[in-house]
Design a protein around this motif. Structure first.
Motif, PDB file in Angstrom:
ATOM      1  N   GLY A   1       0.816  -1.207   0.000  1.00  0.00           N
ATOM      2  CA  GLY A   1       0.000   0.000   0.000  1.00  0.00           C
ATOM      3  C   GLY A   1       0.848   1.255   0.000  1.00  0.00           C
ATOM      4  O   GLY A   1       2.070   1.204   0.150  1.00  0.00           O
ATOM      5  N   THR A   2       0.186   2.371  -0.173  1.00  0.00           N
ATOM      6  CA  THR A   2       0.882   3.659  -0.226  1.00  0.00           C
ATOM      7  C   THR A   2       1.534   3.978   1.104  1.00  0.00           C
ATOM      8  O   THR A   2       2.674   4.433   1.155  1.00  0.00           O
ATOM      9  CB  THR A   2      -0.107   4.770  -0.631  1.00  0.00           C
ATOM     10  N   TRP A   3       0.816   3.742   2.192  1.00  0.00           N
ATOM     11  CA  TRP A   3       1.381   4.029   3.511  1.00  0.00           C
ATOM     12  C   TRP A   3       2.619   3.180   3.751  1.00  0.00           C
ATOM     13  O   TRP A   3       3.634   3.652   4.260  1.00  0.00           O
ATOM     14  CB  TRP A   3       0.342   3.794   4.609  1.00  0.00           C
ATOM     15  N   TRP A   4       2.571   1.896   3.393  1.00  0.00           N
ATOM     16  CA  TRP A   4       3.710   0.995   3.550  1.00  0.00           C
ATOM     17  C   TRP A   4       4.904   1.521   2.761  1.00  0.00           C
ATOM     18  O   TRP A   4       6.029   1.539   3.277  1.00  0.00           O
ATOM     19  CB  TRP A   4       3.324  -0.414   3.088  1.00  0.00           C
ATOM     20  N   THR A   5       4.683   1.946   1.525  1.00  0.00           N
ATOM     21  CA  THR A   5       5.769   2.485   0.696  1.00  0.00           C
ATOM     22  C   THR A   5       6.344   3.744   1.341  1.00  0.00           C
ATOM     23  O   THR A   5       7.571   3.930   1.385  1.00  0.00           O
ATOM     24  CB  THR A   5       5.258   2.783  -0.725  1.00  0.00           C
ATOM     25  N   PHE A   6       5.477   4.616   1.845  1.00  0.00           N
ATOM     26  CA  PHE A   6       5.914   5.825   2.534  1.00  0.00           C
ATOM     27  C   PHE A   6       6.815   5.475   3.722  1.00  0.00           C
ATOM     28  O   PHE A   6       7.883   6.067   3.913  1.00  0.00           O
ATOM     29  CB  PHE A   6       4.684   6.614   3.000  1.00  0.00           C
ATOM     30  N   VAL A   7       6.417   4.496   4.510  1.00  0.00           N
ATOM     31  CA  VAL A   7       7.195   4.085   5.680  1.00  0.00           C
ATOM     32  C   VAL A   7       8.551   3.525   5.252  1.00  0.00           C
ATOM     33  O   VAL A   7       9.574   3.799   5.899  1.00  0.00           O
ATOM     34  CB  VAL A   7       6.396   3.068   6.532  1.00  0.00           C
ATOM     35  N   GLN A   8       8.583   2.763   4.164  1.00  0.00           N
ATOM     36  CA  GLN A   8       9.861   2.211   3.691  1.00  0.00           C
ATOM     37  C   GLN A   8      10.807   3.328   3.243  1.00  0.00           C
ATOM     38  O   GLN A   8      12.000   3.296   3.531  1.00  0.00           O
ATOM     39  CB  GLN A   8       9.632   1.215   2.543  1.00  0.00           C
TER      40      GLN A   8
END
Length: 153
Positions: A117-124
């Motif tokens: 997801g977008t949030w997961w990508t942001f966190v990475q």
């Protein structure tokens, strides 16, 4: 002496400051998430179109297969980031210069499949940004990304 009117004014000023701060931070976060979401979907679309063209038998040179033209749209031109062995290996110095769109596309490319997801990508991306080795000019950033992704690609 604090009167009820003074306390009310202080309360409303404080509330207004909190609202303005939350709006500014929330707006910036939503903007970053929007950029990441669009970058991920655009990258996947471009990658799928390139693979479909190859599957249809459209002529492509070995160079185009190894360094697809769409990567240049994301600032991921393989010719700019090759190591002494000819491998695609951007460094911490490269990562620091990249914009959010390039970082999102690189994360998807290194992951090898759609991110959760977008949030997961942001966190990475934020993890790599904070990782100390990401700031070393010679450290291959894919090694840092692997540590943040928590899974090999």
């Amino acid at each position: 002496m604090n009167t009820p009117t003074t306390r009310t004014r202080v309360f409303w000023v404080l509330a207004l400051c909190i609202i303005v701060t939350c709006t500014a931070v929330g707006g910036a976060l939503l903007f970053e998430l929007s950029v990441i979401g669009h970058a991920v979907s655009d990258f996947r679309r471009d990658e799928a179109m390139a693979q479909a063209a190859i599957a249809r038998g459209e002529p492509a040179t070995l160079e185009e297969r190894f360094d697809p033209p769409y990567l240049k749209q994301y600032g991921l031109d393989r010719s700019l980031y090759t190591d002494s062995h000819g491998n695609f290996s951007p460094t911490g110095a490269d990562w620091r210069q990249w914009g959010l769109r390039t970082k999102a596309a690189a994360t998807v490319m290194w992951l090898g499949h759609d991110p959760p997801g977008t949030w997961w990508t942001f966190v990475q991306i934020k993890c790599v940004d904070r990782f100390p080795q990401a700031h070393a000019d010679s450290e291959p950033i894919v090694d840092v990304a692997d540590a943040c992704l928590g899974e090999p690609h």
